[in-house]
Design a protein around this motif. Structure first.
Motif, PDB file in Angstrom:
ATOM      1  N   ARG A   1       0.823  -1.208   0.000  1.00 59.72           N
ATOM      2  CA  ARG A   1       0.000   0.000   0.000  1.00 59.72           C
ATOM      3  C   ARG A   1       0.858   1.261   0.000  1.00 59.72           C
ATOM      4  N   GLU A   2       2.103   1.126   0.458  1.00 65.84           N
ATOM      5  CA  GLU A   2       3.010   2.272   0.512  1.00 65.84           C
ATOM      6  C   GLU A   2       3.739   2.500  -0.809  1.00 65.84           C
ATOM      7  N   LEU A   3       3.537   1.613  -1.774  1.00 68.01           N
ATOM      8  CA  LEU A   3       4.216   1.735  -3.066  1.00 68.01           C
ATOM      9  C   LEU A   3       3.404   2.635  -3.985  1.00 68.01           C
ATOM     10  N   GLN A   4       3.579   3.913  -3.779  1.00 60.14           N
ATOM     11  CA  GLN A   4       2.862   4.904  -4.584  1.00 60.14           C
ATOM     12  C   GLN A   4       3.858   5.924  -5.137  1.00 60.14           C
ATOM     13  N   GLY A   5       3.515   6.520  -6.273  1.00 57.62           N
ATOM     14  CA  GLY A   5       4.325   7.595  -6.847  1.00 57.62           C
ATOM     15  C   GLY A   5       5.746   7.169  -7.118  1.00 57.62           C
ATOM     16  N   GLU A   6       6.702   7.967  -6.621  1.00 61.36           N
ATOM     17  CA  GLU A   6       8.111   7.713  -6.891  1.00 61.36           C
ATOM     18  C   GLU A   6       8.578   6.378  -6.322  1.00 61.36           C
ATOM     19  N   LYS A   7       8.016   5.967  -5.187  1.00 62.99           N
ATOM     20  CA  LYS A   7       8.420   4.682  -4.606  1.00 62.99           C
ATOM     21  C   LYS A   7       8.050   3.522  -5.524  1.00 62.99           C
ATOM     22  N   LEU A   8       6.869   3.593  -6.122  1.00 67.84           N
ATOM     23  CA  LEU A   8       6.457   2.552  -7.062  1.00 67.84           C
ATOM     24  C   LEU A   8       7.397   2.510  -8.262  1.00 67.84           C
ATOM     25  N   HIS A   9       7.674   3.668  -8.847  1.00 65.95           N
ATOM     26  CA  HIS A   9       8.549   3.716 -10.018  1.00 65.95           C
ATOM     27  C   HIS A   9       9.955   3.218  -9.681  1.00 65.95           C
ATOM     28  N   HIS A  10      10.457   3.595  -8.505  1.00 65.32           N
ATOM     29  CA  HIS A  10      11.796   3.173  -8.101  1.00 65.32           C
ATOM     30  C   HIS A  10      11.872   1.658  -7.972  1.00 65.32           C
ATOM     31  N   LEU A  11      10.861   1.066  -7.350  1.00 68.49           N
ATOM     32  CA  LEU A  11      10.846  -0.390  -7.191  1.00 68.49           C
ATOM     33  C   LEU A  11      10.858  -1.090  -8.544  1.00 68.49           C
ATOM     34  N   LEU A  12      10.004  -0.633  -9.458  1.00 70.93           N
ATOM     35  CA  LEU A  12       9.871  -1.302 -10.749  1.00 70.93           C
ATOM     36  C   LEU A  12      11.093  -1.087 -11.642  1.00 70.93           C
ATOM     37  N   GLN A  13      11.759   0.043 -11.474  1.00 72.94           N
ATOM     38  CA  GLN A  13      12.919   0.342 -12.315  1.00 72.94           C
ATOM     39  C   GLN A  13      14.229  -0.178 -11.731  1.00 72.94           C
ATOM     40  N   GLN A  14      14.374  -0.096 -10.405  1.00 75.08           N
ATOM     41  CA  GLN A  14      15.630  -0.467  -9.762  1.00 75.08           C
ATOM     42  C   GLN A  14      15.599  -1.844  -9.087  1.00 75.08           C
ATOM     43  N   GLY A  15      14.399  -2.389  -8.888  1.00 74.14           N
ATOM     44  CA  GLY A  15      14.290  -3.705  -8.257  1.00 74.14           C
ATOM     45  C   GLY A  15      14.301  -3.670  -6.747  1.00 74.14           C
ATOM     46  N   TRP A  16      14.322  -2.457  -6.158  1.00 77.80           N
ATOM     47  CA  TRP A  16      14.257  -2.329  -4.704  1.00 77.80           C
ATOM     48  C   TRP A  16      13.681  -0.956  -4.359  1.00 77.80           C
ATOM     49  N   VAL A  17      13.233  -0.824  -3.124  1.00 72.98           N
ATOM     50  CA  VAL A  17      12.687   0.448  -2.651  1.00 72.98           C
ATOM     51  C   VAL A  17      13.013   0.590  -1.173  1.00 72.98           C
ATOM     52  N   GLU A  18      13.144   1.817  -0.696  1.00 77.31           N
ATOM     53  CA  GLU A  18      13.387   2.035   0.725  1.00 77.31           C
ATOM     54  C   GLU A  18      12.074   2.326   1.432  1.00 77.31           C
ATOM     55  N   LEU A  19      11.761   1.488   2.423  1.00 79.34           N
ATOM     56  CA  LEU A  19      10.576   1.658   3.255  1.00 79.34           C
ATOM     57  C   LEU A  19      10.975   1.415   4.706  1.00 79.34           C
ATOM     58  N   HIS A  20      10.510   2.248   5.596  1.00 80.78           N
ATOM     59  CA  HIS A  20      10.781   2.093   7.025  1.00 80.78           C
ATOM     60  C   HIS A  20      12.284   1.993   7.306  1.00 80.78           C
ATOM     61  N   GLY A  21      13.071   2.729   6.531  1.00 77.60           N
ATOM     62  CA  GLY A  21      14.504   2.780   6.754  1.00 77.60           C
ATOM     63  C   GLY A  21      15.278   1.586   6.248  1.00 77.60           C
ATOM     64  N   GLN A  22      14.630   0.703   5.483  1.00 75.22           N
ATOM     65  CA  GLN A  22      15.294  -0.495   4.967  1.00 75.22           C
ATOM     66  C   GLN A  22      15.096  -0.609   3.460  1.00 75.22           C
TER      67      GLN A  22
END
Length: 265
Positions: free
Chosen positions: A158-179
């Protein structure tokens, strides 16, 4: 009834290391002082957690259960706490592998009855324990699930919105809750089939969930309970996700002891 006052054993602790492939997993073994072989419980912590867990919940539980005659083994999953690895490489499937590696080591551990080993999982560790239980089958004595985070990938997504969603799909990882969290974590198929796995488990199971859990919706435990053929569901009224109030921590211990003793009798 406060059963926790009836414990009798002195306890001793030691650190231990186990291997899973090229990684070293680190943990703490708490043993009752006795000449007899004792049953054991392996603890699995939650997402971004560690072997002591939030509010020292695992430390308190392991000490009290050891006083009741149960060896407890709590460890850090790979990428968490003091164990080797990077958190970004963690998935539910890798944590199942970690737990099964510790299980194999516990089977030959001095002082432990290998036919009386149980799993206890908290939050995401509950999902990991359940999936490990499916693989262990009749080898497992009991399964204990505390606020199991069924569907956690979707809750986090649910937190994968906007730039976080794009970052995950493009880079294969995302930073959430400091990890840093990998796309593999979100797509891990093992964690997406929890209810199918539950339907295959015949191990006596205890589910305990606080009714005021704001992290994992309590109703998810009701749904999981309906998929397990040998489960008991206990609500602890007004308890939060980590049973942070002392009265709720006491009730949690009482319910675990009551379950273990009723199944042993």
């Amino acid at each position: 009834m406060n059963e926790s006052n009836q414990s009798a054993y002195s306890i001793r602790k030691h650190t231990l290391e186990w291997s899973r492939e090229h990684l070293t997993l680190r943990g703490i073994v708490t043993m009752p002082v006795t000449d007899h072989f004792v049953p054991a419980i392996i603890f699995g912590h939650g997402f971004t957690g560690h072997k002591a867990e939030a509010n020292f919940m695992f430390k308190r539980l392991s000490d009290e259960l050891a006083k009741w005659g149960y060896a407890t083994i709590r460890f850090d999953f790979a990428g968490s706490g003091e164990s080797d690895g990077e958190f970004v490489d963690m998935t539910v499937s890798t944590e199942v592998q970690d737990m099964l590696a510790v299980w194999d080591a516990v089977q030959v551990m001095e002082g432990i009855d290998p036919k009386r080993v149980s799993l206890l999982g908290f939050s995401l560790g509950g999902v990991v324990s359940l999936l490990a239980a499916e693989q262990l089958g009749d080898e497992l004595e009991h399964l204990l699930l505390l606020c199991p985070a069924v569907g956690f990938q979707d809750l986090l997504a649910r937190e994968l919105q906007g730039e976080k969603l794009h970052h995950l799909l493009q880079q294969g990882w995302v930073e959430l809750h400091g990890q840093q969290i990998s796309q593999n974590f979100f797509d891990d198929r093992a964690a997406l089939r929890v209810h199918d796995a539950a339907a295959q488990i015949c191990t006596p199971t205890l589910i305990v969930h606080g009714t005021n859990d704001s992290v994992v919706p309590p109703y998810l435990s009701h749904r999981l309970h309906n998929h397990l053929s040998e489960s008991r569901l206990i609500w602890i009224d007004r308890a939060d996700h980590v049973f942070s109030q002392s009265e709720h921590a006491v009730l949690l211990l009482d319910e675990i002891i009551r379950f273990l003793q009723s199944e042993a009798s």
